[in-house]
Design a protein around this motif. Sequence first.
Motif, PDB file in Angstrom:
ATOM      1  N   LEU A  29      -2.028  39.574  14.076  1.00 63.20           N
ATOM      2  CA  LEU A  29      -0.747  38.754  14.091  1.00 63.20           C
ATOM      3  C   LEU A  29      -0.508  37.938  15.268  1.00 63.20           C
ATOM      4  CD1 LEU A  29       2.405  40.762  14.051  1.00 63.20           C
ATOM      5  CD2 LEU A  29       1.516  39.586  12.717  1.00 63.20           C
ATOM      6  N   VAL A  30      -0.923  38.029  15.953  1.00 62.93           N
ATOM      7  CA  VAL A  30      -2.033  36.940  17.874  1.00 62.93           C
ATOM      8  C   VAL A  30      -3.662  36.401  17.827  1.00 62.93           C
ATOM      9  CG1 VAL A  30       0.723  37.186  18.198  1.00 62.93           C
ATOM     10  CG2 VAL A  30      -1.235  38.368  19.508  1.00 62.93           C
ATOM     11  N   ALA A  31      -4.007  37.184  17.627  1.00 62.86           N
ATOM     12  CA  ALA A  31      -5.659  37.204  17.770  1.00 62.86           C
ATOM     13  C   ALA A  31      -6.290  35.415  18.283  1.00 62.86           C
ATOM     14  CB  ALA A  31      -5.991  38.033  16.833  1.00 62.86           C
ATOM     15  N   ASP A  32      -5.617  34.761  17.689  1.00 63.61           N
ATOM     16  CA  ASP A  32      -6.443  33.633  18.310  1.00 63.61           C
ATOM     17  C   ASP A  32      -5.799  33.078  19.520  1.00 63.61           C
ATOM     18  OD1 ASP A  32      -4.176  32.571  17.706  1.00 63.61           O
ATOM     19  OD2 ASP A  32      -4.968  31.147  15.918  1.00 63.61           O
ATOM     20  N   GLY A  33      -4.553  33.550  19.374  1.00 65.17           N
ATOM     21  CA  GLY A  33      -3.648  33.401  21.312  1.00 65.17           C
ATOM     22  C   GLY A  33      -2.908  32.473  20.899  1.00 65.17           C
ATOM     23  N   ALA A  34      -3.088  31.514  19.873  1.00 73.25           N
ATOM     24  CA  ALA A  34      -2.367  30.114  19.525  1.00 73.25           C
ATOM     25  C   ALA A  34      -0.407  30.821  19.251  1.00 73.25           C
ATOM     26  CB  ALA A  34      -2.511  29.714  18.175  1.00 73.25           C
ATOM     27  N   ALA A  35      -0.559  31.286  18.992  1.00 75.26           N
ATOM     28  CA  ALA A  35       1.201  31.754  18.984  1.00 75.26           C
ATOM     29  C   ALA A  35       1.595  32.699  19.947  1.00 75.26           C
ATOM     30  CB  ALA A  35       2.019  32.336  17.716  1.00 75.26           C
ATOM     31  N   ALA A  36       1.570  33.410  20.681  1.00 74.44           N
ATOM     32  CA  ALA A  36       1.520  34.453  21.808  1.00 74.44           C
ATOM     33  C   ALA A  36       0.507  34.872  22.948  1.00 74.44           C
ATOM     34  CB  ALA A  36       2.145  34.932  21.128  1.00 74.44           C
ATOM     35  N   VAL A  65       5.217  28.420  21.102  1.00 77.21           N
ATOM     36  CA  VAL A  65       6.516  29.217  20.064  1.00 77.21           C
ATOM     37  C   VAL A  65       6.905  28.346  18.463  1.00 77.21           C
ATOM     38  CG1 VAL A  65       9.225  28.298  20.130  1.00 77.21           C
ATOM     39  CG2 VAL A  65       8.002  29.403  22.301  1.00 77.21           C
ATOM     40  N   ALA A  66       6.393  27.216  19.104  1.00 73.98           N
ATOM     41  CA  ALA A  66       6.353  26.075  17.529  1.00 73.98           C
ATOM     42  C   ALA A  66       5.352  26.782  16.502  1.00 73.98           C
ATOM     43  CB  ALA A  66       5.378  24.861  18.079  1.00 73.98           C
ATOM     44  N   ARG A  67       3.970  27.023  16.873  1.00 78.24           N
ATOM     45  CA  ARG A  67       2.973  27.649  16.657  1.00 78.24           C
ATOM     46  C   ARG A  67       3.451  29.236  15.397  1.00 78.24           C
ATOM     47  NH1 ARG A  67      -2.884  27.956  15.805  1.00 78.24           N
ATOM     48  NH2 ARG A  67      -3.023  29.668  14.150  1.00 78.24           N
ATOM     49  N   GLY A  68       4.265  30.135  16.793  1.00 80.90           N
ATOM     50  CA  GLY A  68       5.116  31.294  16.125  1.00 80.90           C
ATOM     51  C   GLY A  68       6.258  31.015  15.166  1.00 80.90           C
ATOM     52  N   LEU A  69       6.710  29.892  14.975  1.00 87.47           N
ATOM     53  CA  LEU A  69       7.820  29.238  14.552  1.00 87.47           C
ATOM     54  C   LEU A  69       6.726  29.462  13.149  1.00 87.47           C
ATOM     55  CD1 LEU A  69      10.193  27.559  16.612  1.00 87.47           C
ATOM     56  CD2 LEU A  69      10.785  29.773  15.270  1.00 87.47           C
ATOM     57  N   ALA A  70       5.861  28.346  12.887  1.00 85.43           N
ATOM     58  CA  ALA A  70       5.169  27.669  12.335  1.00 85.43           C
ATOM     59  C   ALA A  70       4.197  28.905  11.047  1.00 85.43           C
ATOM     60  CB  ALA A  70       4.950  27.236  11.949  1.00 85.43           C
ATOM     61  N   GLU A  71       4.144  29.671  11.562  1.00 88.05           N
ATOM     62  CA  GLU A  71       3.670  30.510  11.028  1.00 88.05           C
ATOM     63  C   GLU A  71       4.158  32.064  10.444  1.00 88.05           C
ATOM     64  OE1 GLU A  71       0.878  32.820  13.399  1.00 88.05           O
ATOM     65  OE2 GLU A  71      -0.703  31.032  13.330  1.00 88.05           O
TER      66      GLU A  71
END
Length: 93
Positions: A29-36, A65-71
């Motif tokens: 879910l969050v491997a690249d660190g962009a969403a978390a 947060v923006a990346r998490g919402l988008a994903e």
Amino acid sequence: PEGFPQAIVEALSIGVPVVATDVGGVRALVADGAAAALVPPGDAPALAAALTEAVSDAVLTRSRVARGLAETAAWTLESQAAQLASFVQDRPE
């Protein structure tokens, strides 16, 4: 550990910043660190640093947060059903 960490998905989908340990299906879910932020299990200093970063770096946190919402917007029941249907239809007999 959960295979697919539902609590993380729910947090991402409502704009809650996520700091998680690298266990189970979390990396997917969050491997690249962009969403978390992802930290090694059992590494208290790394966890403390990631939590500190989440509350002190507003720009990074807003970006995550923006990346998490988008994903997670793409992870609707309808999109998952369509992906499954496509997989089943594309399988050779």
